[in-house]
Design an enzyme around this catalytic site. Structure first.
Site, mmCIF file in Angstrom:
data_model
loop_
_atom_site.group_PDB
_atom_site.id
_atom_site.type_symbol
_atom_site.label_atom_id
_atom_site.label_comp_id
_atom_site.label_asym_id
_atom_site.label_seq_id
_atom_site.Cartn_x
_atom_site.Cartn_y
_atom_site.Cartn_z
ATOM 1 N N CYS A 77 0.725 -1.184 -0.118
ATOM 2 C CA CYS A 77 0.027 0.030 -0.114
ATOM 3 C C CYS A 77 0.926 1.162 -0.024
ATOM 4 O O CYS A 77 1.604 1.584 1.056
ATOM 5 C CB CYS A 77 -0.965 0.197 1.148
ATOM 6 S SG CYS A 77 -2.146 1.409 1.216
ATOM 7 N N CYS A 145 -21.033 2.570 -0.702
ATOM 8 C CA CYS A 145 -19.944 1.685 0.077
ATOM 9 C C CYS A 145 -18.831 2.393 0.723
ATOM 10 O O CYS A 145 -18.626 3.762 0.349
ATOM 11 C CB CYS A 145 -19.275 0.927 -1.214
ATOM 12 S SG CYS A 145 -18.112 -0.386 -0.564
HETATM 13 N N1 SAM Z 1 -7.414 1.352 5.064
HETATM 14 C C1 SAM Z 1 -8.752 0.516 4.870
HETATM 15 C C2 SAM Z 1 -8.283 -0.844 4.559
HETATM 16 O O1 SAM Z 1 -7.265 -1.134 4.558
HETATM 17 O O2 SAM Z 1 -9.326 -1.496 4.715
HETATM 18 C C3 SAM Z 1 -9.214 1.090 3.554
HETATM 19 C C4 SAM Z 1 -8.339 1.445 2.220
HETATM 20 S S1 SAM Z 1 -7.428 0.085 1.760
HETATM 21 C C5 SAM Z 1 -6.170 1.024 0.437
HETATM 22 C C6 SAM Z 1 -8.500 -0.898 0.838
HETATM 23 C C7 SAM Z 1 -7.965 -1.973 -0.008
HETATM 24 O O3 SAM Z 1 -7.121 -1.444 -1.115
HETATM 25 C C8 SAM Z 1 -7.011 -2.961 0.588
HETATM 26 O O4 SAM Z 1 -7.664 -3.851 1.479
HETATM 27 C C9 SAM Z 1 -6.337 -3.556 -0.532
HETATM 28 O O5 SAM Z 1 -7.075 -4.614 -0.815
HETATM 29 C C10 SAM Z 1 -6.363 -2.454 -1.582
HETATM 30 N N2 SAM Z 1 -5.259 -2.176 -2.378
HETATM 31 C C11 SAM Z 1 -4.457 -1.084 -1.489
HETATM 32 N N3 SAM Z 1 -3.088 -0.915 -2.187
HETATM 33 C C12 SAM Z 1 -3.254 -1.685 -3.251
HETATM 34 C C13 SAM Z 1 -2.438 -2.080 -4.332
HETATM 35 N N4 SAM Z 1 -1.263 -1.249 -4.462
HETATM 36 N N5 SAM Z 1 -2.792 -2.814 -5.298
HETATM 37 C C14 SAM Z 1 -3.793 -3.675 -5.278
HETATM 38 N N6 SAM Z 1 -4.879 -3.309 -4.147
HETATM 39 C C15 SAM Z 1 -4.653 -2.415 -3.311
HETATM 40 FE FE1 SF4 Z 2 -3.299 -0.947 4.888
HETATM 41 FE FE2 SF4 Z 2 -5.579 0.211 4.225
HETATM 42 FE FE3 SF4 Z 2 -3.813 1.456 5.653
HETATM 43 FE FE4 SF4 Z 2 -3.076 0.903 3.111
HETATM 44 S S1 SF4 Z 2 -4.825 2.378 3.990
HETATM 45 S S2 SF4 Z 2 -1.504 0.795 4.592
HETATM 46 S S3 SF4 Z 2 -4.237 -1.047 2.941
HETATM 47 S S4 SF4 Z 2 -4.884 -0.222 6.342
#
Ligand code: SAM
Ligand code: SF4
Ligand code: DTB
Length: 343
Positions: A77, A145
């Site tokens: 992420c 959502c």
């Molecule tokens: N922070 C919250 C969480 O983690 O549930 C919500 C936002 S987080 C960015 C949502 C989802 O984005 C993550 O669970 C992951 O599946 C997806 N995600 C994040 N970075 C990604 C990446 N570089 N490529 C694909 N999916 C990604």
């Molecule tokens: Fe992990 Fe969601 Fe935080 Fe990205 S935004 S670091 S996916 S918890």
């Protein structure tokens, strides 16, 4: 075991006295993945046609309402504070900015609007600010959502009362691989939030990411885990890792695109009535591969030129692709679970 006979032969122990829901073992999902590609796609498309109009695709638009600075260490992420990426932190957006983005998404044809926040989970005062956003987006006539991270007792109920339709909370990868990708929480933490979401009467949007260096068995384990949720999620996003410079997973060997298609097919076969979303990773994905994903049973996409912080095909490109494939945007028919867009 012959994967083709799984639903008839492999069931939960009958000691519950309840109608047993078929369970999928990891080996059985691997059995699907091991099928010749044409057999797998034929089967997935057949299952798909039993439940959906095969030529409609649901359109969801994402908005990052709070960006970067997240305390978690998810290796994929770009929003984790500890990694040095080009993502600029941004505080929670104002209500009018969120409503303007939702209105624009609706004008462009999206039926669902998903608000994402880079939190480990919302604090009470965060949720107080998100709730009017949910209400306002719903008032536009869109499905709502949110993906806000881990929820504490009572928070899912607050979101439900505000009119939230879906909560997105991914399990991301198979249990045995989880600790290699994320160390600041366990997969059980995620499952606990999913239990709260379900208990509050929200629809569950839950999927994962592939292309993180996992084995085929690991992908099978992810699909089996999703399929064995009781009930399985209404919406299943399958993300192909978007590699962002500065994250630990940057530079991971790319997944064979046909393996991605197989993963979509596995999701469709094991979760016949779910909306299977061809999610992150489309910007880099050849259109022929996207077409195969639709053939394999994907019937939802993220629509609009941005995901949360990374790119996505622009609306014109997707419209052109839909025209070439004879696909139509799915019309949201009803408010009841399971009625949306099904054939
Ligand atoms: N922070 C919250 C969480 O983690 O549930 C919500 C936002 S987080 C960015 C949502 C989802 O984005 C993550 O669970 C992951 O599946 C997806 N995600 C994040 N970075 C990604 C990446 N570089 N490529 C694909 N999916 C990604
Ligand atoms: Fe992990 Fe969601 Fe935080 Fe990205 S935004 S670091 S996916 S918890
Ligand atoms: C999901 O499964 N994928 C979306 C949504 N749910 C929140 C997020 C994808 C994020 C891709 C990387 C980014 O844009 O920051």
């Amino acid at each position: 075991m012959d994967a083709l006979t799984i639903n008839e032969t492999h069931r939960r122990p009958a000691d519950t006295g309840q109608d047993p829901k078929p369970r999928w073992t990891v080996e059985q999902v691997e059995g699907l993945f091991d099928l010749p590609f044409n057999d797998l796609l034929y089967r997935a498309q057949s299952v798909h046609r039993e439940h959906f109009d095969p030529n409609t695709v649901q359109l969801s638009t994402l908005l990052s309402i709070k960006t970067g600075g997240c305390p978690e260490d998810c290796g994929y992420c770009p929003q984790a504070a500890r990694y040095h990426t080009s993502v600029a932190d941004q505080d929670l957006l104002a209500l009018d900015a969120v409503v303007a983005a939702a209105r624009l998404a609706k004008e462009k044809g999206a039926t669902r609007f998903c608000m994402g926040a880079a939190w480990r989970g919302p604090k009470p005062r965060d949720l107080d600010q998100v709730i009017p956003m949910v209400k306002a987006v719903r008032d536009l006539g869109m499905e709502t959502c949110a993906t806000l991270g881990l929820l504490k007792e009572g928070q899912a109920e607050q979101l439900k009362a505000a009119g939230l339709d879906y909560y997105n909370h991914n399990i991301d990868t198979a249990p045995e691989h989880y600790g290699e990708i994320i160390t600041t929480r366990t997969q059980q933490d995620r499952l606990d939030t999913l239990t709260r979401v379900r208990a509050a009467g929200l629809h569950v949007c839950c999927g994962g990411i592939v292309g993180m260096g996992e084995s085929r068995k690991c992908r099978a384990a992810l699909i089996a885990q999703l399929a064995n949720m009781d009930p399985y999620p209404e919406s299943v996003p399958i993300n192909n890792l978007v590699q962002v410079e500065g994250t630990p997973l940057y530079g991971t060997a790319k997944l064979d695109p046909l393996e991605f298609v197989r993963t979509i097919a596995g999701a469709r076969i094991t979760m016949p009535k779910a909306m299977v979303r061809l999610s992150a990773g489309r910007e880099e994905m050849a259109e022929g591969i996207q077409a195969l994903c639709f053939l394999a049973g994907a019937n939802s996409i993220f629509y609009g030129e941005k995901l949360l912080t990374t790119g996505n095909p622009d609306v014109e490109r997707d419209r052109a692709l839909f025209a070439r494939l004879g696909l139509r945007p799915m019309v949201v028919k009803g408010e009841e679970r399971g009625e949306r867009g099904e054939a």
